[in-house]
Design an enzyme around this catalytic site. Structure first.
Site, PDB file in Angstrom:
ATOM      1  N   ARG A 227      -8.391  -2.587  -5.646  1.00  0.00           N
ATOM      2  CA  ARG A 227      -7.007  -2.912  -5.324  1.00  0.00           C
ATOM      3  C   ARG A 227      -6.126  -1.738  -5.726  1.00  0.00           C
ATOM      4  NH1 ARG A 227      -8.384  -6.418  -2.347  1.00  0.00           N
ATOM      5  NH2 ARG A 227      -7.891  -8.656  -2.449  1.00  0.00           N
ATOM      6  N   GLU A 256       0.685  -1.666   0.223  1.00  0.00           N
ATOM      7  CA  GLU A 256       0.129  -1.581   1.576  1.00  0.00           C
ATOM      8  C   GLU A 256       1.007  -2.321   2.586  1.00  0.00           C
ATOM      9  OE1 GLU A 256      -3.815  -3.123   1.248  1.00  0.00           O
ATOM     10  OE2 GLU A 256      -4.494  -1.535  -0.104  1.00  0.00           O
ATOM     11  N   HIS A 274      -7.579   0.417   3.929  1.00  0.00           N
ATOM     12  CA  HIS A 274      -8.102  -0.814   3.332  1.00  0.00           C
ATOM     13  C   HIS A 274      -9.105  -1.478   4.279  1.00  0.00           C
ATOM     14  CE1 HIS A 274      -7.147  -4.396   0.444  1.00  0.00           C
ATOM     15  NE2 HIS A 274      -8.448  -4.300   0.713  1.00  0.00           N
TER      16      HIS A 274
END
Length: 308
Positions: A227, A256, A274
């Site tokens: 993360r 993000e 991601h």
């Protein structure tokens, strides 16, 4: 009457077809749900990064289950879910291989300068200029932060590159041939590559801070497949700019999909959107597990992968 379900994040078309067949599916667009709709929602299917925002969770007064299409639970208030008796499931054990594979790919891309090499060829510089020498991966000392299933899968792959592996975790797992290092800074100091596979959430926020990255040093590579919140992103940018951290290879970011502008122009950084679990095979498996958990819940049978 079919149970009513809120789909917070799109899923594979095949999976959405399953959901549309079994449920009355409402697709969430971020706007406020009408009260008469919100009160009928009994299940939520969502992604690990999005989870269920607190305001949405509060509005779903008859919510029974949150099925996460991923392994991250930091975007779901687990305490509130427990208080309300809301079941929470993840797609545990499905995406381990893909995340570990991408971690290795990022190591290779970062150490061997694959992105600058690609651009070098595309820009017709081959035969005109010369790239600086890269660094080998085989034999490099690898430190892994977070030694769950993903961390152990990364370690397994690293053995194929003859990489000495050590790890830092919340506890010593007494893994054969993989030393536990109880101090994170010490692990960073002794590592050539530091890979983050720790869980997100408040407990790990900025675990990789300025001190840890400085300990990794001007020749070190930082890889993050967990993360974005685990890394102090501002300190990361500053240290990369100053040459106090050698390189970074990142699949995740703090805000993000926003990525710090400075990272976009750095030649010593590899960036991915991601997508560690973003393969057809794994996304289908993940989606099927979401479907199976929802089916089990509404049939009154044990959940396959409940969050403990």
């Amino acid at each position: 009457m079919k149970p009513e379900l809120l789909l917070v994040e799109p899923m594979m078309p095949e999976i959405e077809n399953f959901l549309d067949t079994a449920y009355i599916v409402h697709r969430y667009d971020g706007s406020v749900l009408p009260a008469n709709v919100a009160s009928r929602i009994r299940g939520v299917a969502t992604g690990g990064g999005t989870g269920v925002p607190a305001t949405l969770m509060k509005a779903l007064t008859n919510l029974e289950i949150i099925a996460i299409n991923g392994v991250g639970t930091d975007a779901v208030d687990l305490k509130e879910a427990a208080r309300r008796g809301i079941a929470v499931t993840t797609t545990l054990n499905v995406l381990t291989d893909d995340v570990a594979d991408l971690a290795m790919a990022l190591m290779l891309a970062g150490m061997r300068d694959l992105v600058p090499g690609d651009q070098f060829v595309r820009n017709h510089q081959w035969g005109v200029g010369q790239l600086p020498l890269a660094h080998k991966v085989t034999g490099q000392k690898l430190g892994i932060v977070g030694m769950g299933q993903v961390g152990q899968a990364i370690a397994k792959r690293a053995r194929g590159f003859d990489m000495p592996v050590s790890y830092y975790s919340r506890r010593d797992l007494t893994l054969p041939d993989i030393p536990f290092v109880p101090e994170l800074r010490a692990l960073a100091e002794q590592s050539d590559i530091l890979v983050i596979s720790a869980s997100g959430g408040a407990q790990s926020r900025h675990l990789i801070n300025r001190d840890i990255m400085e300990a990794l040093g001007p020749s070190g590579l930082l890889v993050n497949v967990s993360r974005g919140s685990v890394v102090d992103e501002q300190a990361l940018v500053e240290l990369l700019t100053q040459g106090k951290l050698g390189k970074a290879a990142l699949d995740v970011f703090e805000s993000e999909p926003t990525v710090p502008k400075a990272l976009l122009t750095m030649k010593n950084v590899v960036l991915q959107p991601h997508r560690a679990s973003a393969t057809v095979e794994t996304r289908l498996q993940m989606g099927q597990l979401v479907v199976d958990n929802l089916k089990a819940h509404f049939a009154g049978t044990p959940l396959l992968t409940p969050v403990q």
